[in-house]
Design a protein around this motif. Structure first.
Motif, PDB file in Angstrom:
ATOM      1  N   MET A   1      18.530  43.893  67.413  1.00 54.56           N
ATOM      2  CA  MET A   1      19.251  42.596  67.934  1.00 54.56           C
ATOM      3  C   MET A   1      19.512  42.822  69.608  1.00 54.56           C
ATOM      4  O   MET A   1      19.445  44.151  70.165  1.00 54.56           O
ATOM      5  CB  MET A   1      21.362  42.593  67.132  1.00 54.56           C
ATOM      6  N   LYS A   2      19.441  42.018  70.101  1.00 53.50           N
ATOM      7  CA  LYS A   2      18.957  41.466  71.840  1.00 53.50           C
ATOM      8  C   LYS A   2      20.779  41.699  71.848  1.00 53.50           C
ATOM      9  O   LYS A   2      21.461  40.883  71.750  1.00 53.50           O
ATOM     10  CB  LYS A   2      18.802  40.883  72.412  1.00 53.50           C
ATOM     11  N   ALA A   3      21.227  42.781  72.721  1.00 49.48           N
ATOM     12  CA  ALA A   3      22.219  42.203  74.020  1.00 49.48           C
ATOM     13  C   ALA A   3      22.281  42.051  75.305  1.00 49.48           C
ATOM     14  O   ALA A   3      21.087  41.850  75.914  1.00 49.48           O
ATOM     15  CB  ALA A   3      22.746  43.854  74.237  1.00 49.48           C
ATOM     16  N   VAL A   4      22.848  41.402  75.427  1.00 45.12           N
ATOM     17  CA  VAL A   4      23.104  40.758  76.856  1.00 45.12           C
ATOM     18  C   VAL A   4      24.234  40.842  77.403  1.00 45.12           C
ATOM     19  O   VAL A   4      24.927  41.160  77.534  1.00 45.12           O
ATOM     20  CB  VAL A   4      22.571  38.623  76.561  1.00 45.12           C
ATOM     21  N   ASN A   5      24.032  41.273  79.047  1.00 45.98           N
ATOM     22  CA  ASN A   5      24.941  41.431  79.984  1.00 45.98           C
ATOM     23  C   ASN A   5      25.714  40.213  80.293  1.00 45.98           C
ATOM     24  O   ASN A   5      24.216  39.154  80.785  1.00 45.98           O
ATOM     25  CB  ASN A   5      25.048  42.357  81.057  1.00 45.98           C
ATOM     26  N   ILE A   6      27.352  39.710  80.120  1.00 44.83           N
ATOM     27  CA  ILE A   6      27.718  38.445  81.303  1.00 44.83           C
ATOM     28  C   ILE A   6      28.853  39.017  81.873  1.00 44.83           C
ATOM     29  O   ILE A   6      29.655  40.150  82.206  1.00 44.83           O
ATOM     30  CB  ILE A   6      28.843  38.023  80.192  1.00 44.83           C
ATOM     31  N   ALA A  22      26.995  40.301  72.246  1.00 46.44           N
ATOM     32  CA  ALA A  22      24.953  40.215  70.982  1.00 46.44           C
ATOM     33  C   ALA A  22      25.379  38.718  70.580  1.00 46.44           C
ATOM     34  O   ALA A  22      25.381  37.891  70.474  1.00 46.44           O
ATOM     35  CB  ALA A  22      25.512  40.947  69.899  1.00 46.44           C
ATOM     36  N   GLU A  23      23.118  39.107  70.324  1.00 47.66           N
ATOM     37  CA  GLU A  23      23.074  37.214  69.811  1.00 47.66           C
ATOM     38  C   GLU A  23      23.641  36.555  69.358  1.00 47.66           C
ATOM     39  O   GLU A  23      24.486  37.369  68.374  1.00 47.66           O
ATOM     40  CB  GLU A  23      21.392  37.763  69.230  1.00 47.66           C
ATOM     41  N   GLY A  24      24.215  35.448  69.471  1.00 43.32           N
ATOM     42  CA  GLY A  24      25.227  34.929  68.484  1.00 43.32           C
ATOM     43  C   GLY A  24      26.664  34.551  68.901  1.00 43.32           C
ATOM     44  O   GLY A  24      27.139  33.694  68.359  1.00 43.32           O
ATOM     45  N   GLU A  25      26.897  35.760  69.893  1.00 40.57           N
ATOM     46  CA  GLU A  25      27.976  35.494  70.586  1.00 40.57           C
ATOM     47  C   GLU A  25      27.996  34.676  71.679  1.00 40.57           C
ATOM     48  O   GLU A  25      27.419  34.377  72.374  1.00 40.57           O
ATOM     49  CB  GLU A  25      28.854  36.484  71.185  1.00 40.57           C
ATOM     50  N   SER A  26      29.557  33.621  72.268  1.00 39.90           N
ATOM     51  CA  SER A  26      29.494  32.459  73.001  1.00 39.90           C
ATOM     52  C   SER A  26      29.699  33.235  73.852  1.00 39.90           C
ATOM     53  O   SER A  26      30.816  34.335  74.073  1.00 39.90           O
ATOM     54  CB  SER A  26      30.103  31.657  72.442  1.00 39.90           C
ATOM     55  N   VAL A  27      30.083  33.071  75.573  1.00 40.35           N
ATOM     56  CA  VAL A  27      30.772  33.268  76.006  1.00 40.35           C
ATOM     57  C   VAL A  27      32.844  33.337  75.997  1.00 40.35           C
ATOM     58  O   VAL A  27      33.023  34.456  76.564  1.00 40.35           O
ATOM     59  CB  VAL A  27      30.608  32.455  77.503  1.00 40.35           C
ATOM     60  N   LEU A  28      32.738  32.279  75.875  1.00 40.09           N
ATOM     61  CA  LEU A  28      34.127  32.747  75.132  1.00 40.09           C
ATOM     62  C   LEU A  28      34.110  33.778  74.194  1.00 40.09           C
ATOM     63  O   LEU A  28      35.797  33.862  74.564  1.00 40.09           O
ATOM     64  CB  LEU A  28      34.610  31.116  74.595  1.00 40.09           C
ATOM     65  N   GLU A  61      18.271  29.812  80.131  1.00 43.02           N
ATOM     66  CA  GLU A  61      18.163  30.842  78.722  1.00 43.02           C
ATOM     67  C   GLU A  61      19.345  30.236  77.212  1.00 43.02           C
ATOM     68  O   GLU A  61      19.115  30.617  76.436  1.00 43.02           O
ATOM     69  CB  GLU A  61      18.125  31.256  78.926  1.00 43.02           C
ATOM     70  N   LEU A  62      20.564  29.343  77.939  1.00 42.60           N
ATOM     71  CA  LEU A  62      21.197  29.446  76.881  1.00 42.60           C
ATOM     72  C   LEU A  62      21.322  27.701  76.191  1.00 42.60           C
ATOM     73  O   LEU A  62      20.266  27.328  76.650  1.00 42.60           O
ATOM     74  CB  LEU A  62      22.819  28.853  77.623  1.00 42.60           C
ATOM     75  N   PRO A  63      21.865  27.402  74.657  1.00 41.45           N
ATOM     76  CA  PRO A  63      21.260  26.467  74.327  1.00 41.45           C
ATOM     77  C   PRO A  63      21.602  24.906  74.935  1.00 41.45           C
ATOM     78  O   PRO A  63      23.023  24.599  76.194  1.00 41.45           O
ATOM     79  CB  PRO A  63      22.309  26.252  73.105  1.00 41.45           C
ATOM     80  N   GLU A  64      20.617  24.284  74.847  1.00 38.49           N
ATOM     81  CA  GLU A  64      20.337  23.051  76.072  1.00 38.49           C
ATOM     82  C   GLU A  64      22.012  21.801  76.056  1.00 38.49           C
ATOM     83  O   GLU A  64      22.678  22.055  74.540  1.00 38.49           O
ATOM     84  CB  GLU A  64      19.208  21.711  75.004  1.00 38.49           C
ATOM     85  N   ILE A  65      22.482  21.216  76.611  1.00 38.49           N
ATOM     86  CA  ILE A  65      24.194  20.701  76.625  1.00 38.49           C
ATOM     87  C   ILE A  65      23.623  20.320  75.581  1.00 38.49           C
ATOM     88  O   ILE A  65      22.968  18.734  75.784  1.00 38.49           O
ATOM     89  CB  ILE A  65      24.603  20.853  78.063  1.00 38.49           C
ATOM     90  N   ALA A  86      32.332  27.611  77.627  1.00 37.21           N
ATOM     91  CA  ALA A  86      32.260  28.603  77.065  1.00 37.21           C
ATOM     92  C   ALA A  86      31.832  28.491  76.012  1.00 37.21           C
ATOM     93  O   ALA A  86      31.274  29.687  75.367  1.00 37.21           O
ATOM     94  CB  ALA A  86      33.050  29.795  77.456  1.00 37.21           C
ATOM     95  N   CYS A  87      32.684  28.255  74.905  1.00 36.33           N
ATOM     96  CA  CYS A  87      32.185  27.976  73.723  1.00 36.33           C
ATOM     97  C   CYS A  87      30.729  27.256  73.018  1.00 36.33           C
ATOM     98  O   CYS A  87      31.013  27.794  72.354  1.00 36.33           O
ATOM     99  CB  CYS A  87      33.356  27.374  72.780  1.00 36.33           C
ATOM    100  N   GLN A  88      30.615  26.689  74.127  1.00 31.11           N
ATOM    101  CA  GLN A  88      28.726  26.312  73.700  1.00 31.11           C
ATOM    102  C   GLN A  88      27.422  27.311  74.148  1.00 31.11           C
ATOM    103  O   GLN A  88      26.516  27.043  74.380  1.00 31.11           O
ATOM    104  CB  GLN A  88      28.607  25.044  73.881  1.00 31.11           C
ATOM    105  N   CYS A  89      28.221  28.335  75.034  1.00 39.36           N
ATOM    106  CA  CYS A  89      27.387  28.997  75.658  1.00 39.36           C
ATOM    107  C   CYS A  89      26.890  30.171  74.289  1.00 39.36           C
ATOM    108  O   CYS A  89      27.796  31.389  75.177  1.00 39.36           O
ATOM    109  CB  CYS A  89      27.905  29.603  77.275  1.00 39.36           C
ATOM    110  N   VAL A  90      25.964  30.080  73.626  1.00 42.03           N
ATOM    111  CA  VAL A  90      25.939  30.934  72.833  1.00 42.03           C
ATOM    112  C   VAL A  90      24.878  31.977  73.310  1.00 42.03           C
ATOM    113  O   VAL A  90      23.651  31.585  73.530  1.00 42.03           O
ATOM    114  CB  VAL A  90      25.167  30.545  71.399  1.00 42.03           C
ATOM    115  N   VAL A  91      24.362  32.989  73.030  1.00 38.95           N
ATOM    116  CA  VAL A  91      23.767  34.302  73.605  1.00 38.95           C
ATOM    117  C   VAL A  91      22.547  34.114  72.511  1.00 38.95           C
ATOM    118  O   VAL A  91      22.159  34.275  71.107  1.00 38.95           O
ATOM    119  CB  VAL A  91      24.381  35.710  73.767  1.00 38.95           C
ATOM    120  N   GLN A  92      21.353  33.762  72.917  1.00 41.87           N
ATOM    121  CA  GLN A  92      20.611  33.857  72.204  1.00 41.87           C
ATOM    122  C   GLN A  92      19.557  35.125  72.525  1.00 41.87           C
ATOM    123  O   GLN A  92      19.685  35.419  73.392  1.00 41.87           O
ATOM    124  CB  GLN A  92      19.385  32.159  72.346  1.00 41.87           C
ATOM    125  N   THR A  93      17.957  34.890  71.278  1.00 40.60           N
ATOM    126  CA  THR A  93      16.898  35.742  71.387  1.00 40.60           C
ATOM    127  C   THR A  93      15.960  36.231  73.008  1.00 40.60           C
ATOM    128  O   THR A  93      15.909  37.291  72.740  1.00 40.60           O
ATOM    129  CB  THR A  93      16.339  36.325  70.284  1.00 40.60           C
TER     130      THR A  93
END
Length: 110
Positions: A1-6, A22-28, A61-65, A86-93
């Motif tokens: 699983m890829k980790a991303v710094n926010i 982690a992948e699948g987590e939202s900014v919120l 790199e975030l899901p399309e709005i 922030a609830c819609q900004c989900v980390v992806q691969t």
């Protein structure tokens, strides 16, 4: 699983904070899990505009709005072209590191 710094930057002058998502987590999710006060009146289900943030870096790199998210952003205080919920900004691969500006939390949207 890829980790991303926010990296969270704050409009009210608080020092910035960087946390790993982690992948699948939202900014919120990341904000709340790390003690960052970010309003979320609807519980993070894209039902209000209170978790409105500005994506300063990594937004491509975030899901399309979605139309629903865009409608709620239009109701937020001081929306900009880089506004997201922030609830819609989900980390992806494919996500790169993100830089998020948290607007003042004393002015809430709908």
């Amino acid at each position: 699983m890829k980790a991303v710094n926010i990296t969270f930057k704050f409009s009210d002058g608080q020092p910035e904070q960087t946390h790993v998502a982690a992948e699948g987590e939202s900014v919120l999710d990341v904000a709340l899990n790390n003690g960052i006060q970010l309003q979320h009146n609807c519980g993070g289900v894209c039902g209000c505009s209170t978790c409105h943030v500005y994506v300063l870096q990594g937004g491509d790199e975030l899901p399309e709005i979605s139309d629903k998210e865009e409608d709620f952003i239009d109701r937020a205080v001081n929306p900009r072209l880089n506004s997201r919920l922030a609830c819609q900004c989900v980390v992806q691969t494919t996500s790169e590191n993100l830089v998020i500006e948290v607007p003042p939390q004393d002015f809430l949207g709908h």
